[in-house]
Write a protein that holds these residues in place. Structure first.
Motif, PDB file in Angstrom:
ATOM      1  N   GLN A  27      11.768  13.000  44.166  1.00  0.00           N
ATOM      2  CA  GLN A  27      10.629  13.492  43.415  1.00  0.00           C
ATOM      3  C   GLN A  27       9.928  14.565  44.213  1.00  0.00           C
ATOM      4  N   THR A  28       9.142  15.356  43.508  1.00  0.00           N
ATOM      5  CA  THR A  28       8.287  16.311  44.189  1.00  0.00           C
ATOM      6  C   THR A  28       7.003  15.629  44.606  1.00  0.00           C
ATOM      7  N   GLU A  29       6.207  16.331  45.403  1.00  0.00           N
ATOM      8  CA  GLU A  29       5.001  15.722  45.955  1.00  0.00           C
ATOM      9  C   GLU A  29       3.986  15.382  44.871  1.00  0.00           C
ATOM     10  N   GLY A  30       3.896  16.154  43.804  1.00  0.00           N
ATOM     11  CA  GLY A  30       2.909  15.908  42.772  1.00  0.00           C
ATOM     12  C   GLY A  30       3.222  14.721  41.896  1.00  0.00           C
ATOM     13  N   ASP A  31       4.436  14.117  42.012  1.00  0.00           N
ATOM     14  CA  ASP A  31       4.820  13.012  41.151  1.00  0.00           C
ATOM     15  C   ASP A  31       4.355  11.666  41.681  1.00  0.00           C
ATOM     16  N   TYR A  32       3.739  11.615  42.861  1.00  0.00           N
ATOM     17  CA  TYR A  32       3.388  10.353  43.477  1.00  0.00           C
ATOM     18  C   TYR A  32       1.964   9.941  43.126  1.00  0.00           C
ATOM     19  N   VAL A  33       1.747   8.658  42.965  1.00  0.00           N
ATOM     20  CA  VAL A  33       0.438   7.997  42.947  1.00  0.00           C
ATOM     21  C   VAL A  33      -0.565   8.697  42.029  1.00  0.00           C
ATOM     22  N   GLU A  34      -0.460   8.416  40.764  1.00  0.00           N
ATOM     23  CA  GLU A  34      -1.396   8.986  39.805  1.00  0.00           C
ATOM     24  C   GLU A  34      -2.673   8.145  39.750  1.00  0.00           C
ATOM     25  N   LEU A  35      -3.793   8.788  39.371  1.00  0.00           N
ATOM     26  CA  LEU A  35      -5.081   8.111  39.219  1.00  0.00           C
ATOM     27  C   LEU A  35      -5.312   7.766  37.753  1.00  0.00           C
ATOM     28  N   ARG A  36      -5.885   6.590  37.519  1.00  0.00           N
ATOM     29  CA  ARG A  36      -6.284   6.233  36.171  1.00  0.00           C
ATOM     30  C   ARG A  36      -7.550   6.995  35.806  1.00  0.00           C
ATOM     31  N   GLN A  37      -7.668   7.341  34.544  1.00  0.00           N
ATOM     32  CA  GLN A  37      -8.713   8.276  34.126  1.00  0.00           C
ATOM     33  C   GLN A  37     -10.110   7.689  34.245  1.00  0.00           C
ATOM     34  N   TYR A  38     -10.306   6.453  33.842  1.00  0.00           N
ATOM     35  CA  TYR A  38     -11.648   5.888  33.775  1.00  0.00           C
ATOM     36  C   TYR A  38     -12.000   5.065  35.019  1.00  0.00           C
ATOM     37  N   SER A  39     -11.130   4.189  35.447  1.00  0.00           N
ATOM     38  CA  SER A  39     -11.433   3.352  36.607  1.00  0.00           C
ATOM     39  C   SER A  39     -11.201   4.065  37.930  1.00  0.00           C
ATOM     40  N   LEU A  40     -10.467   5.191  37.917  1.00  0.00           N
ATOM     41  CA  LEU A  40     -10.121   5.959  39.117  1.00  0.00           C
ATOM     42  C   LEU A  40      -9.214   5.197  40.068  1.00  0.00           C
ATOM     43  N   ARG A  41      -8.662   4.091  39.641  1.00  0.00           N
ATOM     44  CA  ARG A  41      -7.746   3.334  40.490  1.00  0.00           C
ATOM     45  C   ARG A  41      -6.374   4.007  40.517  1.00  0.00           C
ATOM     46  N   PHE A  42      -5.641   3.788  41.613  1.00  0.00           N
ATOM     47  CA  PHE A  42      -4.269   4.272  41.697  1.00  0.00           C
ATOM     48  C   PHE A  42      -3.381   3.437  40.787  1.00  0.00           C
ATOM     49  N   TRP A 195     -15.897   2.911  42.907  1.00  0.00           N
ATOM     50  CA  TRP A 195     -16.722   2.865  41.712  1.00  0.00           C
ATOM     51  C   TRP A 195     -16.297   1.753  40.770  1.00  0.00           C
ATOM     52  N   CYS A 196     -15.032   1.381  40.797  1.00  0.00           N
ATOM     53  CA  CYS A 196     -14.537   0.336  39.902  1.00  0.00           C
ATOM     54  C   CYS A 196     -15.134  -1.024  40.226  1.00  0.00           C
ATOM     55  N   THR A 197     -15.711  -1.209  41.418  1.00  0.00           N
ATOM     56  CA  THR A 197     -16.415  -2.441  41.751  1.00  0.00           C
ATOM     57  C   THR A 197     -17.927  -2.252  41.828  1.00  0.00           C
ATOM     58  N   LEU A 198     -18.395  -1.012  41.770  1.00  0.00           N
ATOM     59  CA  LEU A 198     -19.828  -0.736  41.885  1.00  0.00           C
ATOM     60  C   LEU A 198     -20.533  -0.646  40.539  1.00  0.00           C
ATOM     61  N   TRP A 199     -19.788  -0.413  39.451  1.00  0.00           N
ATOM     62  CA  TRP A 199     -20.420  -0.167  38.157  1.00  0.00           C
ATOM     63  C   TRP A 199     -21.260  -1.335  37.646  1.00  0.00           C
ATOM     64  N   PRO A 200     -20.979  -2.622  37.955  1.00  0.00           N
ATOM     65  CA  PRO A 200     -21.897  -3.675  37.475  1.00  0.00           C
ATOM     66  C   PRO A 200     -23.328  -3.514  37.966  1.00  0.00           C
ATOM     67  N   LYS A 239     -21.012   9.878  42.208  1.00  0.00           N
ATOM     68  CA  LYS A 239     -20.155   8.937  42.926  1.00  0.00           C
ATOM     69  C   LYS A 239     -18.699   9.094  42.508  1.00  0.00           C
ATOM     70  N   ARG A 240     -18.447   9.238  41.233  1.00  0.00           N
ATOM     71  CA  ARG A 240     -17.080   9.385  40.745  1.00  0.00           C
ATOM     72  C   ARG A 240     -16.447  10.681  41.256  1.00  0.00           C
ATOM     73  N   GLN A 241     -17.188  11.772  41.252  1.00  0.00           N
ATOM     74  CA  GLN A 241     -16.640  13.028  41.737  1.00  0.00           C
ATOM     75  C   GLN A 241     -16.307  12.955  43.226  1.00  0.00           C
ATOM     76  N   ALA A 242     -17.202  12.337  43.999  1.00  0.00           N
ATOM     77  CA  ALA A 242     -16.925  12.196  45.432  1.00  0.00           C
ATOM     78  C   ALA A 242     -15.723  11.285  45.670  1.00  0.00           C
TER      79      ALA A 242
END
Length: 285
Positions: A27-42, A195-200, A239-242
């Motif tokens: 694979q190329t370098e850009g194909d690895y480890v995508e981020l989820r759109q809302y939770s920002l998790r890998f 952020w996925c654990t801070l939102w509550p 927070k999400r942008q950072a």
């Protein structure tokens, strides 16, 4: 270093946490480890666990420093209160007013003591790593939520209602809003949490103030609630942008290690085939 004869998973451990399941190694370098759109998790759980582990030590240190700072500020507050003689019943309008004041200070003391206890636990976590990375985040989140929920009990009007004492003291919602915003802003800027654990905490901050206002003052301050909601949304957006930038930097490191591991693995395979061909040639001769 890569040992000969090892399987690809053992020789390139970085591949397991950087490669999306079902994709090949070429694979190329850009194909690895995508981020989820809302939770920002890998997308890859191992990569997400690695990112949480990279933040855990810094989070424990930040919480410990914040707890000590809160204890120092509270000590200064006690000294100022003692200098103003607020701890004497004579300086209050009535004995009930003095009881309300002491109850508010007891809530202050309990909150700061709980923060100091959490700070001690985080100090032990830094030294002995007694808890998992997720448990460190949950403990920090619980501490922040408890502080936000306990804040109204430090206001004399609310405490008087809780104790069943009639009072003409108006609700100091300006202080309550400022304190809530302070906790939200400080947690989003100073605490290296996902952020996925801070939102509550954001939900708690938005819900507590309207409930207190409706229950104690019998009114719904829509303008103040909308202002608080805007402050929380701005803090969450920053927070999400950072965090996106932090995760992209972490992903680049994982990609570099993956590509290096793949290169070393292919080089070792090439060397193994070359040595095998030379040995076959020597036996034939």
């Amino acid at each position: 270093q890569v040992s000969r004869g090892a399987c690809p998973a053992a020789r390139a451990p970085a591949m397991d946490c950087c490669r999306t399941p079902g994709r090949g190694a070429s694979q190329t370098e850009g194909d690895y480890v995508e981020l989820r759109q809302y939770s920002l998790r890998f997308e890859v759980p191992a990569a997400e666990a690695g990112f949480a582990r990279s933040l855990s030590g810094k989070l424990a240190k930040s919480v410990m420093v914040m707890s000590v700072s809160s204890m120092v500020c509270y000590s200064i507050f006690l000294c100022v209160s003692a200098a103003l003689s607020c701890w004497n019943a004579e300086c209050h309008e009535s004995y009930d007013d003095f009881n309300v004041f002491m109850a508010c200070r007891a809530v202050d003391f309990a909150s700061v003591a709980s923060m100091l206890l959490v700070g001690l636990v985080m100090g032990a976590q830094q030294r002995w790593r007694m808890m998992s990375d997720f448990a460190v985040e949950i403990l920090t989140l619980t501490m922040c939520c408890v502080v936000v929920i306990a804040a109204p009990l430090t206001e004399k009007h609310v405490m008087a209602l809780v104790m069943g004492i009639a009072t003409d003291e108006p609700l100091d919602d300006a202080w309550l809003l400022l304190f809530t915003d302070c906790v939200i802003t400080g947690s989003h800027m100073l605490l290296p949490m996902r952020w996925c654990t801070l939102w509550p905490l954001e939900v708690v901050a938005i819900v507590v103030y309207p409930i207190i206002s409706i229950w104690s003052a019998r009114e719904y301050p829509l303008d103040k609630v909308l202002t608080l909601l805007l402050l929380v949304l701005l803090s969450a957006s920053g927070k999400r942008q950072a965090e996106v930038r932090e995760r992209e930097a972490f992903r680049n490191v994982l990609n570099e290690r993956t590509l290096r591991a793949l290169s070393e693995f292919e080089l070792e395979q090439h060397r193994g085939r070359a040595n095998a061909s030379r040995q076959d040639s020597a036996r034939e001769e």
